[in-house]
Motif scaffolding. Sequence first.
Motif, mmCIF file in Angstrom:
data_model
loop_
_atom_site.group_PDB
_atom_site.id
_atom_site.type_symbol
_atom_site.label_atom_id
_atom_site.label_comp_id
_atom_site.label_asym_id
_atom_site.label_seq_id
_atom_site.Cartn_x
_atom_site.Cartn_y
_atom_site.Cartn_z
ATOM 1 N N ALA A 57 0.805 -1.223 0.000
ATOM 2 C CA ALA A 57 0.000 0.000 0.000
ATOM 3 C C ALA A 57 0.837 1.271 0.000
ATOM 4 O O ALA A 57 0.413 2.287 -0.563
ATOM 5 C CB ALA A 57 -0.931 -0.012 1.213
ATOM 6 N N PHE A 58 2.016 1.244 0.609
ATOM 7 C CA PHE A 58 2.754 2.491 0.811
ATOM 8 C C PHE A 58 4.080 2.564 0.052
ATOM 9 O O PHE A 58 4.670 3.639 -0.040
ATOM 10 C CB PHE A 58 3.019 2.695 2.302
ATOM 11 N N PHE A 59 4.565 1.448 -0.474
ATOM 12 C CA PHE A 59 5.855 1.477 -1.163
ATOM 13 C C PHE A 59 5.750 1.159 -2.651
ATOM 14 O O PHE A 59 6.746 1.218 -3.355
ATOM 15 C CB PHE A 59 6.836 0.503 -0.495
ATOM 16 N N SER A 60 4.563 0.801 -3.136
ATOM 17 C CA SER A 60 4.298 0.588 -4.561
ATOM 18 C C SER A 60 5.406 -0.212 -5.238
ATOM 19 O O SER A 60 6.115 0.295 -6.115
ATOM 20 C CB SER A 60 4.109 1.940 -5.277
ATOM 21 N N PRO A 61 5.591 -1.493 -4.858
ATOM 22 C CA PRO A 61 6.700 -2.263 -5.423
ATOM 23 C C PRO A 61 6.420 -2.867 -6.801
ATOM 24 O O PRO A 61 7.255 -3.595 -7.320
ATOM 25 C CB PRO A 61 6.875 -3.379 -4.390
ATOM 26 N N THR A 62 5.245 -2.590 -7.397
ATOM 27 C CA THR A 62 4.903 -3.200 -8.677
ATOM 28 C C THR A 62 5.923 -2.812 -9.745
ATOM 29 O O THR A 62 6.223 -1.637 -9.956
ATOM 30 C CB THR A 62 3.503 -2.750 -9.124
ATOM 31 N N GLY A 63 6.459 -3.808 -10.441
ATOM 32 C CA GLY A 63 7.422 -3.564 -11.505
ATOM 33 C C GLY A 63 8.855 -3.452 -11.039
ATOM 34 O O GLY A 63 9.767 -3.407 -11.863
ATOM 35 N N LEU A 64 9.084 -3.397 -9.734
ATOM 36 C CA LEU A 64 10.449 -3.283 -9.224
ATOM 37 C C LEU A 64 11.094 -4.660 -9.155
ATOM 38 O O LEU A 64 10.432 -5.673 -8.913
ATOM 39 C CB LEU A 64 10.451 -2.640 -7.829
ATOM 40 N N LEU A 65 12.386 -4.701 -9.342
ATOM 41 C CA LEU A 65 13.135 -5.935 -9.211
ATOM 42 C C LEU A 65 13.670 -6.059 -7.797
ATOM 43 O O LEU A 65 14.035 -5.059 -7.171
ATOM 44 C CB LEU A 65 14.297 -5.967 -10.212
ATOM 45 N N PRO A 66 13.708 -7.262 -7.248
ATOM 46 C CA PRO A 66 14.234 -7.411 -5.885
ATOM 47 C C PRO A 66 15.713 -7.071 -5.839
ATOM 48 O O PRO A 66 16.457 -7.338 -6.788
ATOM 49 C CB PRO A 66 13.995 -8.898 -5.581
ATOM 50 N N PRO A 67 16.186 -6.450 -4.784
ATOM 51 C CA PRO A 67 17.613 -6.093 -4.682
ATOM 52 C C PRO A 67 18.462 -7.347 -4.596
ATOM 53 O O PRO A 67 18.037 -8.370 -4.037
ATOM 54 C CB PRO A 67 17.678 -5.279 -3.387
ATOM 55 N N PRO A 68 19.673 -7.326 -5.135
ATOM 56 C CA PRO A 68 20.544 -8.501 -5.085
ATOM 57 C C PRO A 68 21.044 -8.756 -3.667
ATOM 58 O O PRO A 68 21.377 -7.833 -2.920
ATOM 59 C CB PRO A 68 21.700 -8.146 -6.016
ATOM 60 N N PHE A 80 27.836 -10.561 1.727
ATOM 61 C CA PHE A 80 26.431 -10.755 2.070
ATOM 62 C C PHE A 80 25.867 -9.478 2.693
ATOM 63 O O PHE A 80 26.464 -8.900 3.601
ATOM 64 C CB PHE A 80 26.286 -11.927 3.040
ATOM 65 N N ASP A 81 24.700 -9.037 2.205
ATOM 66 C CA ASP A 81 24.046 -7.829 2.696
ATOM 67 C C ASP A 81 22.724 -8.241 3.351
ATOM 68 O O ASP A 81 21.801 -8.702 2.672
ATOM 69 C CB ASP A 81 23.803 -6.846 1.554
ATOM 70 N N LEU A 82 22.639 -8.087 4.664
ATOM 71 C CA LEU A 82 21.445 -8.531 5.384
ATOM 72 C C LEU A 82 20.214 -7.732 4.982
ATOM 73 O O LEU A 82 19.133 -8.304 4.784
ATOM 74 C CB LEU A 82 21.675 -8.415 6.894
ATOM 75 N N ASN A 83 20.349 -6.412 4.831
ATOM 76 C CA ASN A 83 19.203 -5.599 4.441
ATOM 77 C C ASN A 83 18.679 -6.014 3.072
ATOM 78 O O ASN A 83 17.462 -6.137 2.865
ATOM 79 C CB ASN A 83 19.588 -4.119 4.431
ATOM 80 N N ASN A 84 19.589 -6.224 2.126
ATOM 81 C CA ASN A 84 19.158 -6.672 0.807
ATOM 82 C C ASN A 84 18.513 -8.059 0.860
ATOM 83 O O ASN A 84 17.564 -8.345 0.131
ATOM 84 C CB ASN A 84 20.346 -6.697 -0.152
#
Length: 263
Positions: A57-68, A80-84
């Motif tokens: 609802a608040f970050f509109s992730p449609t069309g975005l690719l997941p971070p590596p 390794f990146d924990l946040n990613n």
Amino acid sequence: MLTTTPYLTIRRPSPTTAEFTLTTCPPLTLPLRAALFGVLCLRFIAVLSVIIGIYSAFFSPTGLLPPPIFPSGHISFLDFDLNNFLLHMLHLLYISRPGQYLASLALSLPPYAVLALSALTSYIALFARIHTTESLLVLRGLGIQMSSSVGGGNLFRLGGGTFMKRTRFIPTEKIQDILINEAFKGFEVRFYLVIVVEGEQDVVVCFPRLLPRRKIVERVWRGARGCLYEKDGPVLSAGAGGGGGSHGGNGAWKGGSGNGKGG
């Protein structure tokens, strides 16, 4: 299966110590542990649903690719990146079929409704109680410790664990008497155990959440007085009769009477 009527257990580690525990938690058998684990899974799914709903609802992730997960492109523990990694897992949940259903539901509601439903669901998932346990620990020469806790099938402890525990200790020199009072709750007469504390206007109610039946109250009253006042007396020894008082500290009571037991 998950809960039962309040029942009393008594422990007497020494002649000068007695613990009275009142609980609605049944014995932790294997089927009960499995049921509590199922409740834990449902609560975990509810929290994930809240996260996906807010994310949609608040970050509109449609069309975005997941971070590596590994920004450099090389699989290495040092890279390794924990946040990613967390964002990657969240995006995978979002693009799954249940995630898309939750996303469409969240997008169909106004933002304030999403926040309200998320807050309500989170509160139920994190803090809704199944079991209630209250105890009275009597230590001759020291005082009385009262504890009250809720728990069972929550996200903080698995199985019959407790959380949100409250404890109060009343030293012996402050205890004037231990009484059984009676009062009206609606159209029902209820008996409850109280401690008269020096310097306090209202009496202290024991087992205030569960308010056990009269037989349990009398058993705890005799045992507590026998441990606190009688030298090497049995935990269930009979106490002397005396005067009582009415409880005025809880607005839920409609009235009270002075017919009590004490010493």
